[in-house]
Design an enzyme around this catalytic site. Sequence first.
Site, short mmCIF file in Angstrom:
data_model
loop_
_atom_site.label_atom_id
_atom_site.label_comp_id
_atom_site.label_asym_id
_atom_site.label_seq_id
_atom_site.Cartn_x
_atom_site.Cartn_y
_atom_site.Cartn_z
N ASP A 225 -53.18 18.30 42.37
CA ASP A 225 -53.84 17.84 41.14
C ASP A 225 -53.25 18.61 39.96
O ASP A 225 -52.13 19.10 40.05
CB ASP A 225 -55.37 18.03 41.29
N HIS A 248 -50.08 17.42 38.95
CA HIS A 248 -50.29 16.45 37.87
C HIS A 248 -50.02 17.05 36.50
O HIS A 248 -50.45 16.51 35.49
CB HIS A 248 -51.69 15.85 37.95
#
Length: 406
Positions: A225, A248
């Site tokens: 993430d 991310h």
Amino acid sequence: MASRFLILSVWSFFFFFFAVSQAQYYSGQQKVFDVRNYGARGDGRADNAFAFTKAWKEACQWSSGRSTVYIPLGIFYLRQVIFTGPCKNPITVIIKGTLLAPKNPNTIKQDEWILFKYVDNLTVTGGGLLDGQGYYSWPLNDCQKNPNCQPLAMNIGFAFVKSSRINGLRSINSKMGHINLFSVNDFNITGVTITAPGDSPNTDGIKIGKSKDMHISNVTIATGDDCIAILDGTTNLDISHVRCGPGHGISVGSLGRYKEEKNVQGITVRNSVFNGTTDGLRIKTWAKSISQISASNFLYENIQMINVGNPINIDQQYCPHGQCDGSGKYASHVQIKNVTYNNIWGTSTSKEALKMQCSQKFPCQDVELSDINLKYIGSDGFVTSLCINVVGGKVRGKMVPSDCKI
Ligand SMILES: *[C@@H]1O[C@H](CO)[C@@H](O)[C@H](O)[C@H]1NC(C)=O
Ligand SMILES: *[C@@H]1O[C@H](CO)[C@@H](O)[C@H](O)[C@H]1NC(C)=O
Ligand SMILES: *[C@@H]1O[C@H](CO)[C@@H](O)[C@H](O)[C@H]1NC(C)=O
Ligand SMILES: *[C@@H]1O[C@H](CO)[C@@H](O)[C@H](O)[C@H]1NC(C)=O
Ligand SMILES: *[C@@H]1O[C@H](CO)[C@@H](O)[C@H](O)[C@H]1NC(C)=O
């Protein structure tokens, strides 16, 4: 008789003098609280929560000087723990060994497996490892599909902590995020390595909310993430020398979804590398937003992108789980203002290397792009950009892709 009395008084005088000077010496004395002296066992099995808490309590109450909680080499299983202040003096926690989390996520009944709260002048150091054993809980995570999913424990949290730092720590395989900062103030993170597989769900590296005056530098983050997630109420955050990927990217948001959110202001990201991330520099606000806040004064500078999905991305149309019925009738209430991208180069795995989809109601203001050089690595076309609702911007120096009108 008289002479004996005299000798005695002289002795008492010296003794008194000695005691006073000793007391003064001890007043600056630091003391080490080794968790082994409180029953901790580094055998990977015994729960050390009680021993750690006891060592912490005594160290925290040590009034004669700086104190240190020492966790030696070994594998220390820990069900969950809260280290609470305020403490009498500055306090250091040295972690040399490995702290091992329970496999079963339901065993941890708090938001963070290891939590520090209400502490000032705390240093966490030693280069030790926090092993969240997330492998066992990732298959149970349905947050991609279920907006009301049950949050699992993050590896380590700091709440209402001031003038403190993490200097040398490794964190792997958290059940959800790794390091959570909430309402911290004057807080630095350096020499930290965070790792989880690229496909592990919601394993954010460093998550920050309602905090101010922070420096993050020399960190390596590879997760499933955000490498760093910056949430509402964060101000004056300086990030540099980050190696991010997979993951991310460095994300501001998502902002605007909830009532009473606070502005995000003064974020700097410099001298960093993104390698194989889905996003690079991202600002994300909910299309369907209720709080009218601003995200302003951001500087992104000297950033290399290596095979990044969306190197530069402002997304004010964020609306996962199909909550906006695709009608396009929602416009974010978050005002993005004064954002500079300077010297951003490298490769993109998508054609649209530069995307700014700003709000129709509150267009992005004072965006500056200078020396941008991003290439598309595919062979089916050229790099382009998508710039919507950006007003009063400025372009300087080299500009590839060149078609963004702001
Ligand atoms: C923390 O450090 C500051 C500045 O050095 C000092 O004023 C304060 O008393 C310290 N607090 C604790 C709990 O050590
Ligand atoms: C954090 O780093 C900054 C810049 O190096 C420094 O000025 C500040 O004193 C540091 N704060 C703490 C709590 O270490
Ligand atoms: C950066 O952090 C690593 C640990 O991850 C450490 O070994 C190294 O010395 C640090 N480098 C600098 C310049 O501080
Ligand atoms: C980027 O990541 C790839 C794949 O993990 C790795 O082989 C490569 O060395 C990395 N590049 C840099 C500059 O770190
Ligand atoms: C814009 O943001 C930069 C970087 O944070 C800051 O230094 C500058 O003062 C801001 N400009 C205005 C007009 O607020």
